[in-house]
Enzyme design. Structure first.
Site, PDB file in Angstrom:
ATOM      1  N   TYR A   1       0.801  -1.234   0.000  1.00  0.00           N
ATOM      2  CA  TYR A   1       0.000   0.000   0.000  1.00  0.00           C
ATOM      3  C   TYR A   1       0.830   1.279   0.000  1.00  0.00           C
ATOM      4  O   TYR A   1       0.280   2.354   0.120  1.00  0.00           O
ATOM      5  CB  TYR A   1      -0.999  -0.010   1.166  1.00  0.00           C
ATOM      6  CG  TYR A   1      -0.421  -0.254   2.542  1.00  0.00           C
ATOM      7  CD1 TYR A   1       0.287   0.729   3.208  1.00  0.00           C
ATOM      8  CD2 TYR A   1      -0.605  -1.481   3.190  1.00  0.00           C
ATOM      9  CE1 TYR A   1       0.803   0.507   4.480  1.00  0.00           C
ATOM     10  CE2 TYR A   1      -0.095  -1.716   4.459  1.00  0.00           C
ATOM     11  CZ  TYR A   1       0.609  -0.720   5.098  1.00  0.00           C
ATOM     12  OH  TYR A   1       1.120  -0.946   6.345  1.00  0.00           O
ATOM     13  N   LYS A   2       2.154   1.178  -0.128  1.00  0.00           N
ATOM     14  CA  LYS A   2       2.954   2.405  -0.211  1.00  0.00           C
ATOM     15  C   LYS A   2       3.136   2.782  -1.684  1.00  0.00           C
ATOM     16  O   LYS A   2       2.169   3.080  -2.367  1.00  0.00           O
ATOM     17  CB  LYS A   2       4.260   2.218   0.544  1.00  0.00           C
ATOM     18  CG  LYS A   2       3.989   2.149   2.049  1.00  0.00           C
ATOM     19  CD  LYS A   2       5.141   1.706   2.879  1.00  0.00           C
ATOM     20  CE  LYS A   2       4.705   1.605   4.336  1.00  0.00           C
ATOM     21  NZ  LYS A   2       5.426   0.585   5.073  1.00  0.00           N
TER      22      LYS A   2
HETATM   23  C1  LIG Z   1       4.951  -0.062   6.220  1.00  0.00           C
HETATM   24  C2  LIG Z   1       5.868  -1.136   6.654  1.00  0.00           C
HETATM   25  C3  LIG Z   1       5.375  -2.303   7.247  1.00  0.00           C
HETATM   26  C4  LIG Z   1       3.891  -2.460   7.516  1.00  0.00           C
HETATM   27  O1  LIG Z   1       3.546  -3.744   7.872  1.00  0.00           O
HETATM   28  P1  LIG Z   1       2.011  -4.108   8.027  1.00  0.00           P
HETATM   29  O2  LIG Z   1       2.000  -5.558   8.255  1.00  0.00           O
HETATM   30  O3  LIG Z   1       1.313  -3.666   6.779  1.00  0.00           O
HETATM   31  O4  LIG Z   1       1.476  -3.342   9.189  1.00  0.00           O
HETATM   32  C5  LIG Z   1       6.277  -3.295   7.589  1.00  0.00           C
HETATM   33  N1  LIG Z   1       7.619  -3.123   7.370  1.00  0.00           N
HETATM   34  C6  LIG Z   1       8.110  -2.000   6.822  1.00  0.00           C
HETATM   35  C7  LIG Z   1       9.574  -1.864   6.595  1.00  0.00           C
HETATM   36  C8  LIG Z   1       7.254  -0.982   6.449  1.00  0.00           C
HETATM   37  O5  LIG Z   1       7.742   0.145   5.925  1.00  0.00           O
END
Ligand SMILES: *Cc1c(COP(=O)(O)O)cnc(C)c1O
Length: 413
Positions: free
Chosen positions: A225-226
């Site tokens: 989602y990024k």
């Molecule tokens: C955004 C991010 C996550 C997010 O993990 P979720 O399981 O979606 O909460 C994990 N690791 C990194 C390095 C991130 O930047």
């Protein structure tokens, strides 16, 4: 000789010469807003509205057959194939499923099962908390068999590789500083000692070069989602080299990772390759929001997108220094693009309040304690003109000290 100051004309010239400038037409953007919290959520493809409402109509009209309409079963692999070139991976090597956290568990457990005679997991002090929490819970559950070793820098990681280490679970880009590690160098050092690697490419994939095949990493995981735009809380991805995937069963086995899903066999038989890591039913609705990516990512040449990100972030750094250095701004991201992730970080007086004041002027960025501002640059939609405008608004806030107003005291992280 002094370089000529950069102007709006330089921004417009760069945009006019940009072969990917029309990409932003595929996305629905809020007029007047420059969204640079790209590491929080990527832009929304225009086609999402149609695919979402189609899903809702099918839900009412067809009930269960609505799922079949939506290729629900194949979406983890279809989306994985669409993202694969951005990751330096090939078809059939990536699946899109679950969250980064869950995929970290699956990947690290898998490597631990392969390297079962060793007991150390290597990671970074500055790794993203959820990645570390997964490792800590694995250590806790091992009842003394496993231990965690933390390092800070790339050189320390290379020096810490020895025959006690089973797996190195590392972030490709530091989520705070935006520093990118040399994946090939560290993976080579790991392999020289028989260590398996799991890279988290959340802050690099879709913005800067990632070469999973070239680096020979064993596994990789990351956030959808990024920069990759799978949508709010959208599904994450997972990569595994075939020999590694096939070496042992997944720790989190489920019917969707079975070699023959609809045989409904009692006994588990893992699917060959990365598909064995799909545990349960795909998140059909979330995948439907991500479905427009099937048409978007495959039409983008990765090297062109990465070149565009370099151009945008080089321009941003140069403008920050030119316009805001005298107002106390100090760029902390690496100057060398090959060492940067998706965002540019800089220190600023009143950083948290400045980010709040920027929002009122239509620039969305993010703050990290104690004094860091991050501009996440999505190369899909951000233009050089946006960068020029965002820096102009930042300069105004600093020069007029707008950020000192009481309403900007309350800061969100
Ligand atoms: C955004 C991010 C996550 C997010 O993990 P979720 O399981 O979606 O909460 C994990 N690791 C990194 C390095 C991130 O930047």
């Amino acid at each position: 000789m002094l370089a000529k100051p950069l102007t709006l004309k330089d921004a417009l010239d760069r945009d006019a010469a940009d072969p990917l400038a029309s990409l932003r037409d595929l996305f629905e953007l809020k007029p007047g807003t420059i969204f640079m919290d790209a590491n929080s959520i990527g832009p929304m493809p225009k086609a999402v509205r149609q695919s979402a409402s189609g899903l809702l109509d099918d839900w009412v009209a067809l009930r269960r057959r609505g799922w079949s309409n939506r290729q629900w079963l194949d979406m983890p692999s279809k989306l994985g194939d669409a993202l694969a070139p951005m990751l330096g991976a090939g078809p059939g090597e990536v699946v899109v499923c679950d969250s980064t956290t869950v995929n970290q568990f699956k990947a690290v457990s898998h490597c631990l099962a392969i390297n079962a005679s060793r007991g150390v997991i290597l990671s970074q002090n500055g790794n993203f908390p959820t990645d570390v929490h997964v490792l800590q819970a694995l250590v806790e559950a091992s009842r003394g068999r496993l231990t965690l070793r933390f390092i800070d820098t790339e050189d320390e990681a290379v020096a810490a590789m020895d025959e006690t280490v089973a797996v190195a679970a590392l972030s490709h880009v530091d989520y705070r500083s935006g520093e990118r590690w040399d994946m090939t160098r560290v993976t080579d050092a790991a392999h020289a000692k028989g260590i398996l690697t799991v890279w988290d490419t959340s802050h690099s994939a879709g913005a800067v070069p990632v070469d999973l095949n070239g680096s020979q990493t064993d596994m990789a995981i990351g956030c959808g989602y990024k920069y990759l735009c799978t949508g709010p809380g959208g599904p994450a991805y997972m990569y595994a080299r075939k020999e590694i995937a096939d070496a042992v069963w997944p720790a989190l086995a489920g019917w969707m990772g079975h070699a023959d899903v609809f045989a409904f066999a009692r006994d588990y038989a893992p699917h060959p390759g990365v598909k064995r890591f799909i545990a349960g039913t795909p998140a059909v609705a979330a995948n439907e929001l991500a479905a427009p990516l099937l048409d978007i990512w495959p039409r983008i040449e990765p090297s062109k997108l990465w070149a565009r990100h370099k151009s945008l972030t080089d321009f941003l750094i140069a403008l920050l220094e030119q316009e805001c250095a005298s107002l106390g701004v100090e760029v902390t991201s690496p100057r060398d693009h090959s060492r940067r992730g998706g965002n540019v970080s800089f220190r600023s007086p009143g950083a948290g309040s400045v980010v709040e004041a920027l929002i009122d002027l239509g620039v969305v960025s993010s703050f990290r304690k104690p004094d860091a501002i991050r501009f996440g640059v999505s190369p899909l939609v951000i233009s050089h003109q946006d960068i020029h405008e965002a820096v102009a608004r930042l300069k105004r806030i600093l020069a007029e000290e707008t950020w000192k107003q009481p309403k900007y005291k309350k800061v969100s992280v």
